[in-house]
Design a protein around this motif. Structure first.
Motif, PDB file in Angstrom:
ATOM      1  N   PHE A  50      11.739  24.173 -20.350  1.00  7.75           N
ATOM      2  CA  PHE A  50      13.118  23.990 -20.790  1.00  7.75           C
ATOM      3  C   PHE A  50      13.610  22.576 -20.548  1.00  7.75           C
ATOM      4  O   PHE A  50      13.227  21.925 -19.572  1.00  7.75           O
ATOM      5  CB  PHE A  50      14.040  24.958 -20.037  1.00  7.75           C
ATOM      6  CG  PHE A  50      14.009  26.354 -20.569  1.00  7.75           C
ATOM      7  CD1 PHE A  50      12.981  27.223 -20.227  1.00  7.75           C
ATOM      8  CD2 PHE A  50      15.000  26.806 -21.431  1.00  7.75           C
ATOM      9  CE1 PHE A  50      12.944  28.512 -20.729  1.00  7.75           C
ATOM     10  CE2 PHE A  50      14.974  28.098 -21.931  1.00  7.75           C
ATOM     11  CZ  PHE A  50      13.948  28.952 -21.579  1.00  7.75           C
TER      12      PHE A  50
ATOM     13  N   GLY B 297       3.709  32.417 -28.788  1.00  6.14           N
ATOM     14  CA  GLY B 297       2.979  33.632 -28.492  1.00  6.14           C
ATOM     15  C   GLY B 297       3.464  34.313 -27.231  1.00  6.14           C
ATOM     16  O   GLY B 297       4.280  33.780 -26.491  1.00  6.14           O
ATOM     17  N   VAL B 298       2.879  35.437 -26.948  1.00  6.05           N
ATOM     18  CA  VAL B 298       3.425  36.345 -25.962  1.00  6.05           C
ATOM     19  C   VAL B 298       3.334  35.823 -24.538  1.00  6.05           C
ATOM     20  O   VAL B 298       4.275  35.924 -23.767  1.00  6.05           O
ATOM     21  CB  VAL B 298       2.697  37.701 -26.072  1.00  6.05           C
ATOM     22  CG1 VAL B 298       3.076  38.602 -24.929  1.00  6.05           C
ATOM     23  CG2 VAL B 298       3.041  38.363 -27.389  1.00  6.05           C
ATOM     24  N   ASN B 299       2.223  35.273 -24.163  1.00 11.40           N
ATOM     25  CA  ASN B 299       2.002  34.967 -22.750  1.00 11.40           C
ATOM     26  C   ASN B 299       1.986  33.487 -22.429  1.00 11.40           C
ATOM     27  O   ASN B 299       1.322  33.056 -21.492  1.00 11.40           O
ATOM     28  CB  ASN B 299       0.692  35.610 -22.285  1.00 11.40           C
ATOM     29  CG  ASN B 299       0.798  37.126 -22.259  1.00 11.40           C
ATOM     30  OD1 ASN B 299       1.781  37.676 -21.791  1.00 11.40           O
ATOM     31  ND2 ASN B 299      -0.217  37.788 -22.772  1.00 11.40           N
ATOM     32  N   THR B 300       2.707  32.712 -23.219  1.00 11.84           N
ATOM     33  CA  THR B 300       2.741  31.275 -22.942  1.00 11.84           C
ATOM     34  C   THR B 300       4.006  30.910 -22.189  1.00 11.84           C
ATOM     35  O   THR B 300       5.061  31.500 -22.390  1.00 11.84           O
ATOM     36  CB  THR B 300       2.650  30.453 -24.224  1.00 11.84           C
ATOM     37  OG1 THR B 300       3.713  30.847 -25.101  1.00 11.84           O
ATOM     38  CG2 THR B 300       1.323  30.654 -24.902  1.00 11.84           C
ATOM     39  N   GLU B 301       3.886  29.901 -21.355  1.00  6.75           N
ATOM     40  CA  GLU B 301       5.000  29.437 -20.543  1.00  6.75           C
ATOM     41  C   GLU B 301       5.894  28.530 -21.360  1.00  6.75           C
ATOM     42  O   GLU B 301       5.408  27.658 -22.085  1.00  6.75           O
ATOM     43  CB  GLU B 301       4.456  28.667 -19.345  1.00  6.75           C
ATOM     44  CG  GLU B 301       5.510  28.046 -18.446  1.00  6.75           C
ATOM     45  CD  GLU B 301       4.880  27.229 -17.335  1.00  6.75           C
ATOM     46  OE1 GLU B 301       3.667  27.356 -17.123  1.00  6.75           O
ATOM     47  OE2 GLU B 301       5.618  26.449 -16.707  1.00  6.75           O
ATOM     48  N   ALA B 302       7.185  28.724 -21.248  1.00  8.12           N
ATOM     49  CA  ALA B 302       8.150  27.875 -21.926  1.00  8.12           C
ATOM     50  C   ALA B 302       8.696  26.831 -20.963  1.00  8.12           C
ATOM     51  O   ALA B 302       8.989  27.135 -19.811  1.00  8.12           O
ATOM     52  CB  ALA B 302       9.293  28.711 -22.491  1.00  8.12           C
TER      53      ALA B 302
ATOM     54  N   ASN C 118       4.910  41.095 -21.129  1.00  8.06           N
ATOM     55  CA  ASN C 118       4.875  40.419 -19.847  1.00  8.06           C
ATOM     56  C   ASN C 118       6.290  40.287 -19.321  1.00  8.06           C
ATOM     57  O   ASN C 118       7.261  40.520 -20.043  1.00  8.06           O
ATOM     58  CB  ASN C 118       4.226  39.028 -19.955  1.00  8.06           C
ATOM     59  CG  ASN C 118       5.028  38.074 -20.820  1.00  8.06           C
ATOM     60  OD1 ASN C 118       6.157  37.725 -20.486  1.00  8.06           O
ATOM     61  ND2 ASN C 118       4.452  37.640 -21.926  1.00  8.06           N
TER      62      ASN C 118
ATOM     63  N   THR D 123       8.306  38.391 -25.900  1.00  7.39           N
ATOM     64  CA  THR D 123       7.652  38.858 -27.114  1.00  7.39           C
ATOM     65  C   THR D 123       7.004  37.641 -27.763  1.00  7.39           C
ATOM     66  O   THR D 123       7.040  36.554 -27.207  1.00  7.39           O
ATOM     67  CB  THR D 123       8.648  39.492 -28.093  1.00  7.39           C
ATOM     68  OG1 THR D 123       9.516  38.455 -28.587  1.00  7.39           O
ATOM     69  CG2 THR D 123       9.477  40.567 -27.414  1.00  7.39           C
ATOM     70  N   ALA D 124       6.470  37.828 -28.943  1.00  7.31           N
ATOM     71  CA  ALA D 124       5.794  36.721 -29.610  1.00  7.31           C
ATOM     72  C   ALA D 124       6.729  35.574 -29.920  1.00  7.31           C
ATOM     73  O   ALA D 124       6.329  34.426 -29.989  1.00  7.31           O
ATOM     74  CB  ALA D 124       5.130  37.215 -30.882  1.00  7.31           C
TER      75      ALA D 124
ATOM     76  N   TYR E   5      12.166  26.535 -29.084  1.00  5.61           N
ATOM     77  CA  TYR E   5      13.173  27.595 -28.999  1.00  5.61           C
ATOM     78  C   TYR E   5      14.539  26.991 -28.672  1.00  5.61           C
ATOM     79  O   TYR E   5      14.638  26.035 -27.916  1.00  5.61           O
ATOM     80  CB  TYR E   5      12.831  28.574 -27.873  1.00  5.61           C
ATOM     81  CG  TYR E   5      11.400  29.039 -27.818  1.00  5.61           C
ATOM     82  CD1 TYR E   5      10.410  28.237 -27.263  1.00  5.61           C
ATOM     83  CD2 TYR E   5      11.034  30.296 -28.291  1.00  5.61           C
ATOM     84  CE1 TYR E   5       9.099  28.656 -27.192  1.00  5.61           C
ATOM     85  CE2 TYR E   5       9.722  30.726 -28.220  1.00  5.61           C
ATOM     86  CZ  TYR E   5       8.749  29.905 -27.664  1.00  5.61           C
ATOM     87  OH  TYR E   5       7.447  30.335 -27.595  1.00  5.61           O
TER      88      TYR E   5
ATOM     89  N   TYR F  42      12.223  32.914 -13.806  1.00  2.00           N
ATOM     90  CA  TYR F  42      12.630  31.522 -13.931  1.00  2.00           C
ATOM     91  C   TYR F  42      13.694  31.215 -12.875  1.00  2.00           C
ATOM     92  O   TYR F  42      14.435  32.093 -12.429  1.00  2.00           O
ATOM     93  CB  TYR F  42      13.232  31.234 -15.316  1.00  2.00           C
ATOM     94  CG  TYR F  42      12.220  31.100 -16.412  1.00  2.00           C
ATOM     95  CD1 TYR F  42      11.665  32.232 -17.015  1.00  2.00           C
ATOM     96  CD2 TYR F  42      11.807  29.850 -16.862  1.00  2.00           C
ATOM     97  CE1 TYR F  42      10.729  32.109 -18.026  1.00  2.00           C
ATOM     98  CE2 TYR F  42      10.873  29.725 -17.880  1.00  2.00           C
ATOM     99  CZ  TYR F  42      10.344  30.854 -18.450  1.00  2.00           C
ATOM    100  OH  TYR F  42       9.416  30.729 -19.456  1.00  2.00           O
TER     101      TYR F  42
END
Lengths: 109, 115
Positions: free
Chosen positions: B106, B99-104, A31, A93-94, B33, A35
């Motif tokens: 900050f 995971g790949v398609n999750t929103e972070a 994806n 990525t993951a 993260y 931001y």
């Protein structure tokens, strides 16, 4: 290391105009996300487009993705002074996001 | 809390000193993260936690950098023998599951200045 590069590095427009920012990336992606960052501090998620999607809209935002060219664009329509910020694309990525170098957008009255 | 909280917001330290930077993620978020952002650059990945364990620490620049998340919530980034090149904004983010398609999401970051 930076995955992508945004173009232009800086953009100055007047309120009401549209702003277009481009992002190129290097590797295959799951994806691509955009931001926004104000004043060099926290980032705010704007939109996520999956690798099997070509276009996505959210309010005044329109994102396109061309996986054959490894590029994406973010269009902000009818810009406002409050849109002044830095905008980053990021590939996911993951385990992590890899960000580009950003476009600094200045919207003047 | 309502968002990701980082403390302190600013930290000035002398070269060679030890510093700790704290991150309080959004309650219930299992993924956390750490990123580092130098002036004029995009954030660079440091480390990713899933629960209590570091699932990916490939971004830590050297063994002076270490991070922990002992109870799967608050995380601390630790930097030993700080150098002037460590000066940057350190950003923490959390997401619900990773995971790949999750929103972070900050935090506002900690601006570290090593003098």
């Amino acid at each position: 290391s930076q995955q992508g590069e945004e173009d232009p590095q800086a953009l100055s427009i007047q309120e009401g105009e549209n702003a277009t920012m481009n992002c190129s990336y290097k590797t295959s992606i799951n994806n691509l996300q955009w931001y926004r960052q104000n004043s060099g501090r926290g980032l705010v998620h704007l939109i996520l487009i999956r690798s099997n999607e070509r276009e996505k809209h959210s309010g005044r935002l329109r994102v396109t993705l061309d996986t054959s060219k490894k590029s994406s664009s973010l269009l902000i329509t009818a810009s406002r002074a409050a849109d002044t910020a830095s905008y980053f694309c990021a590939t996911g990525t993951a385990s992590k996001l890899t960000f580009g170098t950003g476009t600094r957008l200045q919207v003047t009255l | 809390g309502a968002g990701v909280s980082q403390t302190p917001s600013n930290k000035v330290t002398e070269k060679g000193k030890y510093v700790e930077l704290r991150c309080d993620p959004i309650s219930g978020h299992t993924a956390l993260y750490w990123y580092r952002q130098s002036l004029g650059q995009g954030p660079e990945f440091l480390i990713y936690f899933q629960g209590t364990g570091a699932a990916d620490d490939s971004g830590l620049p050297n063994d002076r950098f270490f991070a922990v998340r002992p109870e799967g919530s608050v995380s601390t980034l630790k930097i030993q023998r700080t150098e002037r090149g460590d000066s940057a904004v350190y950003l923490c983010a959390s997401s619900l599951t990773g995971g790949v398609n999750t929103e972070a999401f900050f935090g506002q970051g900690t601006r570290l200045t090593v003098v």
